[in-house]
Design an enzyme around this catalytic site. Structure first.
Site, PDB file in Angstrom:
ATOM      1  CG  ASP A 163      96.999  23.009   8.890  1.00 25.36           C
ATOM      2  OD1 ASP A 163      97.386  21.909   9.332  1.00 25.36           O
ATOM      3  OD2 ASP A 163      97.041  24.073   9.531  1.00 25.36           O
ATOM      4  CE  LYS A 164      89.486  20.537   2.413  1.00 26.08           C
ATOM      5  NZ  LYS A 164      88.106  20.104   2.800  1.00 26.08           N
TER       6      LYS A 164
END
Length: 338
Positions: A163-164
């Protein structure tokens, strides 16, 4: 049984988005020659090889719309099997995603690199693959600048995601053969991935816990994932092993081992047992101890080298925001003890 192309597409394509509103964009007629590597493949999967800057879903849309010819005949069937030597032509119109498939120089922190693969220590805040709102400045763009050969690989050799706002280690292929091997190894659960997570609440009960609960779209909020019953709401099997490393009155530090790789798996499983990750506001967490992003770090990656078969293990200590949160709660973080 799925081949590696199908596994890559299903693993990486689900979060993609195609914008076809670019009616003023210039068309490109691209000639195609299907080679031995594409022989016997479905047409849409073969196109992923030959036109890697577009996703499979968009290429399927082009096929459905009559934008592709094979051996001078319009083809509208994505499941058509191609043969080595077949020739085609596809009408392409740029999308934000395809235009984002370009090199951008950036400082990549590499834990390892050889001619076959590299291991990246991704910082929090870096998006892995272009998506709406992040059509540039992604890890993919940095990989294309790091190695021009990455342009010939689907997703520039990316075989799994973080995830970012999750930091930590990722393995990336540098050749198609290695990419296929890594995809197979991940699917066979032969790649070890361990994470450090800071979660709200004091841990109670056994120090080790296995969470084996299917994950699917949250029926109440389609933008989130959730543990689902599998009957009323479909989901995919998901297993996370969780081990307590340190405990406090406000939070606990745990080590999570992934046995599957579902979207937001650790975040969802931790929230489901009453311990949402610190600062993970999507799943019930809140900022604390200076953490403003989900407190999750992929600190250990282990695998057999796809070419040499040598056992490899990499570790990355948590970044400064994570370390400072640990210090604020007097949690120990000796890398050798993890």
């Amino acid at each position: 049984m799925k081949n590696s192309d199908q596994i890559i597409s299903s693993a990486l394509e689900s979060d993609e988005f195609e914008d076809r509103s670019d009616t003023g964009a210039e068309l490109e007629l691209r000639p195609l020659v299907f080679g031995a590597a594409q022989h016997g493949q479905r047409l849409d999967l073969a196109l992923v090889d030959l036109v890697p800057e577009f996703s499979r879903s968009y290429l399927q849309q082009l096929i459905d719309g009559g934008s592709l010819t094979v051996n001078d005949a319009v083809v509208r069937k994505a499941s058509l099997r191609v043969k080595a030597g077949d020739r085609g032509c596809i009408e392409l119109r740029p999308t934000p995603q395809s235009q984002a498939f370009k090199p951008e120089a950036m400082a990549l922190e590499l834990a390892y690199e050889d001619e076959h693969l590299l291991v990246v220590n991704k910082p929090a805040g870096l998006v892995v693959h272009p998506a709406p709102g992040n059509w540039s400045g992604t890890l993919l763009n940095g990989l294309l600048a790091h190695d021009a050969k990455a342009m010939s690989l689907p997703r520039a050799g990316i075989v799994h995601r973080l995830d970012k706002d999750t930091s930590g280690l990722m393995v990336v292929a540098r050749t198609r053969a290695v990419m296929d091997a890594l995809v197979r190894a991940i699917a066979a659960r032969e790649v070890g991935r361990q994470y450090l997570a800071l979660a709200h609440g004091r841990w109670s009960g056994a120090a080790r816990r296995e969470v084996n609960a299917p994950i699917g779209r949250d029926p109440r909020n389609r933008l989130r994932m959730a543990v689902v019953d599998g009957v009323k709401n479909p989901g995919k099997t998901a297993r996370t092993d969780i081990e307590l490393l340190d405990n406090g009155d406000q939070a606990c530090l745990v080590r999570c081992t992934l046995h599957t790789g579902r979207t937001h798996q650790i975040r969802v499983h931790m929230a489901s047992i009453g311990h949402p990750l610190v600062a993970d506001e999507v799943y019930g967490g809140r900022p604390a101890a200076g953490m403003q992003r989900q407190a999750l770090h992929a600190f250990r990656l282990s695998l057999a080298h796809p070419v040499t078969q040598q056992a490899m293990r990499f570790e990355a200590l948590p970044p400064s925001d994570f370390s400072q949160a640990l210090q604020a709660w007097n949690f120990g973080t000796s890398g050798s003890s993890l």
